[in-house]
Design a protein around this motif. Sequence first.
Motif, PDB file in Angstrom:
ATOM      1  N   UNK A 106      52.906  48.272  27.564  1.00  0.00           N
ATOM      2  CA  UNK A 106      53.180  48.069  28.981  1.00  0.00           C
ATOM      3  C   UNK A 106      53.844  49.286  29.621  1.00  0.00           C
ATOM      4  N   UNK A 107      54.545  50.091  28.840  1.00  0.00           N
ATOM      5  CA  UNK A 107      55.201  51.273  29.401  1.00  0.00           C
ATOM      6  C   UNK A 107      54.216  52.394  29.727  1.00  0.00           C
ATOM      7  N   UNK A 108      52.992  52.270  29.255  1.00  0.00           N
ATOM      8  CA  UNK A 108      52.003  53.321  29.481  1.00  0.00           C
ATOM      9  C   UNK A 108      50.986  52.962  30.556  1.00  0.00           C
ATOM     10  N   UNK A 109      51.259  51.902  31.306  1.00  0.00           N
ATOM     11  CA  UNK A 109      50.373  51.515  32.408  1.00  0.00           C
ATOM     12  C   UNK A 109      51.202  51.281  33.666  1.00  0.00           C
ATOM     13  N   UNK A 110      50.544  51.422  34.808  1.00  0.00           N
ATOM     14  CA  UNK A 110      51.191  51.152  36.087  1.00  0.00           C
ATOM     15  C   UNK A 110      50.272  50.287  36.924  1.00  0.00           C
ATOM     16  N   UNK A 111      50.747  49.115  37.317  1.00  0.00           N
ATOM     17  CA  UNK A 111      49.921  48.183  38.086  1.00  0.00           C
ATOM     18  C   UNK A 111      49.571  48.758  39.453  1.00  0.00           C
ATOM     19  N   UNK A 112      48.281  48.639  39.822  1.00  0.00           N
ATOM     20  CA  UNK A 112      47.849  49.111  41.134  1.00  0.00           C
ATOM     21  C   UNK A 112      47.518  47.971  42.092  1.00  0.00           C
ATOM     22  N   UNK A 113      46.762  46.974  41.606  1.00  0.00           N
ATOM     23  CA  UNK A 113      46.542  45.800  42.464  1.00  0.00           C
ATOM     24  C   UNK A 113      46.174  44.607  41.606  1.00  0.00           C
ATOM     25  N   UNK A 114      46.209  43.436  42.236  1.00  0.00           N
ATOM     26  CA  UNK A 114      45.868  42.198  41.549  1.00  0.00           C
ATOM     27  C   UNK A 114      44.880  41.418  42.403  1.00  0.00           C
ATOM     28  N   UNK A 115      43.813  40.973  41.760  1.00  0.00           N
ATOM     29  CA  UNK A 115      42.774  40.183  42.409  1.00  0.00           C
ATOM     30  C   UNK A 115      42.801  38.779  41.808  1.00  0.00           C
ATOM     31  N   UNK A 116      42.819  37.761  42.669  1.00  0.00           N
ATOM     32  CA  UNK A 116      42.952  36.389  42.189  1.00  0.00           C
ATOM     33  C   UNK A 116      41.776  35.536  42.643  1.00  0.00           C
ATOM     34  N   UNK A 117      41.129  34.904  41.681  1.00  0.00           N
ATOM     35  CA  UNK A 117      40.137  33.866  41.969  1.00  0.00           C
ATOM     36  C   UNK A 117      40.863  32.534  41.897  1.00  0.00           C
ATOM     37  N   UNK A 118      41.034  31.872  43.025  1.00  0.00           N
ATOM     38  CA  UNK A 118      41.798  30.627  43.079  1.00  0.00           C
ATOM     39  C   UNK A 118      40.873  29.490  43.497  1.00  0.00           C
ATOM     40  N   UNK A 119      40.617  28.592  42.558  1.00  0.00           N
ATOM     41  CA  UNK A 119      39.733  27.460  42.828  1.00  0.00           C
ATOM     42  C   UNK A 119      40.495  26.209  43.243  1.00  0.00           C
ATOM     43  N   UNK A 120      41.803  26.337  43.354  1.00  0.00           N
ATOM     44  CA  UNK A 120      42.618  25.179  43.715  1.00  0.00           C
ATOM     45  C   UNK A 120      43.165  24.475  42.490  1.00  0.00           C
ATOM     46  N   UNK A 121      42.281  24.077  41.606  1.00  0.00           N
ATOM     47  CA  UNK A 121      42.673  23.398  40.375  1.00  0.00           C
ATOM     48  C   UNK A 121      42.840  24.374  39.202  1.00  0.00           C
ATOM     49  N   UNK A 122      42.425  25.622  39.406  1.00  0.00           N
ATOM     50  CA  UNK A 122      42.506  26.634  38.348  1.00  0.00           C
ATOM     51  C   UNK A 122      42.383  28.009  38.993  1.00  0.00           C
ATOM     52  N   UNK A 123      43.013  29.017  38.385  1.00  0.00           N
ATOM     53  CA  UNK A 123      42.930  30.368  38.939  1.00  0.00           C
ATOM     54  C   UNK A 123      42.814  31.394  37.812  1.00  0.00           C
ATOM     55  N   UNK A 124      42.216  32.518  38.159  1.00  0.00           N
ATOM     56  CA  UNK A 124      42.146  33.659  37.236  1.00  0.00           C
ATOM     57  C   UNK A 124      42.587  34.901  37.990  1.00  0.00           C
ATOM     58  N   UNK A 125      43.547  35.615  37.439  1.00  0.00           N
ATOM     59  CA  UNK A 125      44.047  36.840  38.062  1.00  0.00           C
ATOM     60  C   UNK A 125      43.616  38.049  37.249  1.00  0.00           C
ATOM     61  N   UNK A 126      43.036  39.023  37.921  1.00  0.00           N
ATOM     62  CA  UNK A 126      42.720  40.303  37.295  1.00  0.00           C
ATOM     63  C   UNK A 126      43.744  41.318  37.767  1.00  0.00           C
ATOM     64  N   UNK A 127      44.505  41.852  36.833  1.00  0.00           N
ATOM     65  CA  UNK A 127      45.485  42.895  37.144  1.00  0.00           C
ATOM     66  C   UNK A 127      44.856  44.243  36.818  1.00  0.00           C
ATOM     67  N   UNK A 128      44.748  45.090  37.815  1.00  0.00           N
ATOM     68  CA  UNK A 128      44.184  46.428  37.630  1.00  0.00           C
ATOM     69  C   UNK A 128      45.341  47.411  37.518  1.00  0.00           C
ATOM     70  N   UNK A 129      45.383  48.151  36.422  1.00  0.00           N
ATOM     71  CA  UNK A 129      46.511  49.041  36.154  1.00  0.00           C
ATOM     72  C   UNK A 129      46.026  50.421  35.717  1.00  0.00           C
ATOM     73  N   UNK A 130      46.716  51.443  36.165  1.00  0.00           N
ATOM     74  CA  UNK A 130      46.392  52.816  35.784  1.00  0.00           C
ATOM     75  C   UNK A 130      47.109  53.189  34.493  1.00  0.00           C
ATOM     76  N   UNK A 131      46.399  53.886  33.632  1.00  0.00           N
ATOM     77  CA  UNK A 131      47.003  54.394  32.401  1.00  0.00           C
ATOM     78  C   UNK A 131      47.787  55.663  32.745  1.00  0.00           C
ATOM     79  N   UNK A 132      49.090  55.639  32.508  1.00  0.00           N
ATOM     80  CA  UNK A 132      49.939  56.788  32.835  1.00  0.00           C
ATOM     81  C   UNK A 132      50.157  57.698  31.633  1.00  0.00           C
ATOM     82  N   UNK A 133      49.928  57.173  30.442  1.00  0.00           N
ATOM     83  CA  UNK A 133      50.001  57.974  29.212  1.00  0.00           C
ATOM     84  C   UNK A 133      48.940  57.453  28.262  1.00  0.00           C
ATOM     85  N   UNK A 134      48.117  58.355  27.776  1.00  0.00           N
ATOM     86  CA  UNK A 134      46.974  57.964  26.952  1.00  0.00           C
ATOM     87  C   UNK A 134      47.405  57.193  25.705  1.00  0.00           C
TER      88      UNK A 134
END
Length: 301
Positions: free
Chosen positions: A95-123
Amino acid sequence: MTAQQPTPGPPRRPLGARNPGDAWVVAPTGERYWGRFGAAGLLAVDPTRGVLLQHRVSWSHFGGTWALPGGARHEGESAHDAAVREAKEEAGVPHRDIRTRFMSVLDLGYWSYATVVADVTRSFEPVISDPESVELKWVPVDDVAAYPLHPGFEKAWGRLRSLVDVRPAVVVDAANVVGSVPDGWWRDRAGAASRLVRRIDRLASAGIAASALDMAEDRWFPEWSVVLEGEARGADAAPDGIGVVRASAGGDDAIAAEAHRLVASGHAVDVVTGDRELAARVTEAGARVRGARWLTDLLAD
């Protein structure tokens, strides 16, 4: 991503205590979705190698396809924390080698899925650390669509691909923002600047609603640069989450230079200032301008 079709049973998990979130949610129309409290996954973006994909083991749902490291959220766990945790558990993503850029959420009301997009700051090299992966691979962004993708990820990829190169940044004219609130800041300019920096750091950690940036998706985590001038340069050391520029001369020149730098590196830049002359300079450089009220409203939420 999680399936949108009925399945015979839950994904296999290593032996041990069962997380109460490891259960199916049944939609009104009969489809099943994994994760009693929803699910989340991490899309790690490396500037040179592409995105990290997981080749799913054959016995898993839609086995043999490619998707993101991810899984069911724990009770009370945020979608962001779940995505980072699952990426660590399934692919050894530090987790120390990534930086979150944005989060996309599919929300169906009864269930949701979140995609967290993060940049790699150290290989780093991913590591298969649970039985759900056959292979972990860095895939060039333009090659992802050629892989046999999990149906859920395939449906989301077109939208995510259009945002992979979008990198927001906010440059703050600290003197202008502090000066917009008559709270006695002039008696201790360094202290007032320190308080502003700490408040921005908390905002940076929480992220900003996409609507506040006039952008798509759900939540963004811009890069922050706070420019300090004069006595305010004596503010406390900056937290890790934001950058502080201590102007050696005029603050306006430092703000304009920071805006130029970020625009040149491909960022979508917002400069927070009420100074008309400075606003004209940074607009010419390709940045947008937000008034101090825009930021103080966000800090008040």
